[in-house]
Design a protein around this motif. Structure first.
Motif, short mmCIF file in Angstrom:
data_model
loop_
_atom_site.label_atom_id
_atom_site.label_comp_id
_atom_site.label_asym_id
_atom_site.label_seq_id
_atom_site.Cartn_x
_atom_site.Cartn_y
_atom_site.Cartn_z
N VAL A 125 0.45 -0.96 -0.20
CA VAL A 125 -0.07 0.17 0.29
C VAL A 125 0.98 0.84 -0.19
CG1 VAL A 125 -1.52 0.93 1.55
CG2 VAL A 125 -1.78 -1.31 1.46
N HIS A 126 0.73 2.29 -1.02
CA HIS A 126 1.56 3.24 -0.89
C HIS A 126 0.77 4.80 -0.50
CE1 HIS A 126 4.19 1.76 -4.17
NE2 HIS A 126 3.19 0.92 -4.18
N VAL A 127 1.49 4.86 0.65
CA VAL A 127 0.58 6.19 1.36
C VAL A 127 1.56 7.43 1.51
CG1 VAL A 127 -0.12 6.92 3.84
CG2 VAL A 127 -0.63 4.72 2.63
N LEU A 128 1.39 8.75 1.18
CA LEU A 128 2.65 9.60 1.48
C LEU A 128 3.64 9.33 0.63
CD1 LEU A 128 1.65 10.64 4.86
CD2 LEU A 128 0.69 11.62 2.72
N GLY A 129 3.39 8.38 -0.55
CA GLY A 129 5.46 8.55 -1.04
C GLY A 129 6.02 7.01 -0.52
N ARG A 130 5.38 6.21 0.01
CA ARG A 130 6.26 5.14 1.11
C ARG A 130 5.13 4.01 1.24
NH1 ARG A 130 7.46 6.04 7.24
NH2 ARG A 130 9.02 3.71 6.01
N ALA A 131 5.76 2.48 0.28
CA ALA A 131 5.36 1.63 -0.09
C ALA A 131 5.26 1.01 1.68
CB ALA A 131 6.45 0.82 -0.92
N LEU A 132 3.89 0.39 1.97
CA LEU A 132 3.92 -0.51 3.47
C LEU A 132 3.54 -1.40 3.26
CD1 LEU A 132 2.13 2.73 5.82
CD2 LEU A 132 4.48 2.09 5.46
#
Length: 329
Positions: free
Chosen positions: A156-163
């Motif tokens: 999941v991409h959140v604020l440019g980060r992949a989690l």
């Protein structure tokens, strides 16, 4: 507790939620995310039982209302799963309001039995309306709405980060949980909270003081229903995007009561510990022995031990530990 200490505790809770996934395995992150769902549901139960004094044994059924709202809207009506979370809360809030109507006339064990009947009947109701709920087979979002299930297709991409999916679900459940805990804290500190406590302490005295006891009891059930619905909605996402009637048997309601009592009725700080207790202690008990019935015995023994050693729950222990610092501040 002083204002400074409250700010410190709140900041520590946020910092812990932000950093904890870095120390957890993927499987443990999923378990903590599930505990976050319980945390939200127990917050609502605590408003009814801990602050208003109304015994409710039906909150597992309210969680089911929220869970099925998310599953049905996502699988059959094209909603993204995250957008259904507040809607699930509102649906369960309406159900909580209806469940609270008997509280205007009933109290004590009679109210407990009425809410328990709702919890017992819920699986049968879900099976009865199989065209809507999928009956005994339930609803599997992997089969019906894979592209609308956040994280089901990978990171999941959140604020440019992949989690990782489970890390995202951890942040989602506990992030929402902290926001709702803050809302509950503001609620119990205001006029509504004072009315809740007045009803809990003495309905006769509250009524003689001009408090509409029936209104506030019903309001408490409605608000707690919203919390339970949000917790149930998140539980679908955490439980591999699947829900069935067996997921929300009457034992789920009893488990939430255990979490509230172990955490400490009337204590918001201890609720998180109560949620962790009902998530991890049963697993720990199952690992002790594979004999039939042994895990339930160990889990029951753990509950009894906590109640003997900490009759006011883990929240009471927290208050005792922070009392010297609170007195100094």
């Amino acid at each position: 507790m002083s204002r400074v200490l409250r700010v410190v505790v709140a900041a520590a809770a946020v910092a812990l939620v932000l950093t904890l996934p870095h120390w957890l395995s993927d499987a443990k992150a999923a378990e903590f995310a599930r505990a976050g769902c319980f945390f939200i549901a127990i917050l609502g139960l605590n408003l009814v039982t801990g602050y208003t004094g109304q015994i409710s044994l039906g909150h597992g059924a309210l969680m089911a209302m929220g869970a099925y709202t998310t599953a049905i809207l996502t699988a059959d009506h094209g909603f993204g799963d995250l957008w259904t979370i507040p809607l699930a809360g509102l649906v369960a809030m309406a159900a909580g309001f209806a469940l609270g109507l008997p509280a205007r006339r009933l109290s004590g064990l009679y109210l407990a039995l009425a809410t328990f009947a709702f919890a017992v009947a819920m699986p049968a109701i879900l099976k009865r309306f199989s065209g809507l709920t999928g009956g005994s087979q339930g609803i599997n979002l992997f089969d019906k709405a894979l592209n609308r299930s956040t994280g089901a297709l990978g990171h999941v991409h959140v604020l440019g980060r992949a989690l990782a999916t489970n890390d995202f679900l951890f942040y989602l459940t506990w992030g929402i949980g902290l926001v709702l805990a803050g809302a509950a804290w503001l609620l119990v500190r205001g006029r509504v909270g004072r009315a809740f406590r007045a009803v809990r302490d003495s309905e006769v005295a509250a009524a003689s003081s001009g408090i509409n006891t029936g209104f506030y009891k019903t309001l408490a059930f409605a608000i707690s229903g919203f919390y339970a619905g949000v917790g149930g909605s998140l539980f679908v996402l955490v439980s591999n995007w699947f829900v069935s009637p067996s997921t929300f048997g009457f034992d789920k309601s009893l488990l939430l009561v255990v979490g509230a009592v172990v955490g400490g009725l009337g204590s918001l700080a201890g609720i998180a510990l109560g949620a962790l207790f009902i998530q991890f202690v049963p697993s720990w008990a199952a690992n002790l022995s594979n004999a039939p019935g042994a895990p339930s015995v160990f889990f029951g023994a753990a509950i009894v031990l906590v109640m003997i050693l900490l009759p006011v729950g883990l929240g009471g222990l927290l208050r005792k530990l922070t009392e010297p610092l609170t007195r100094r501040l």
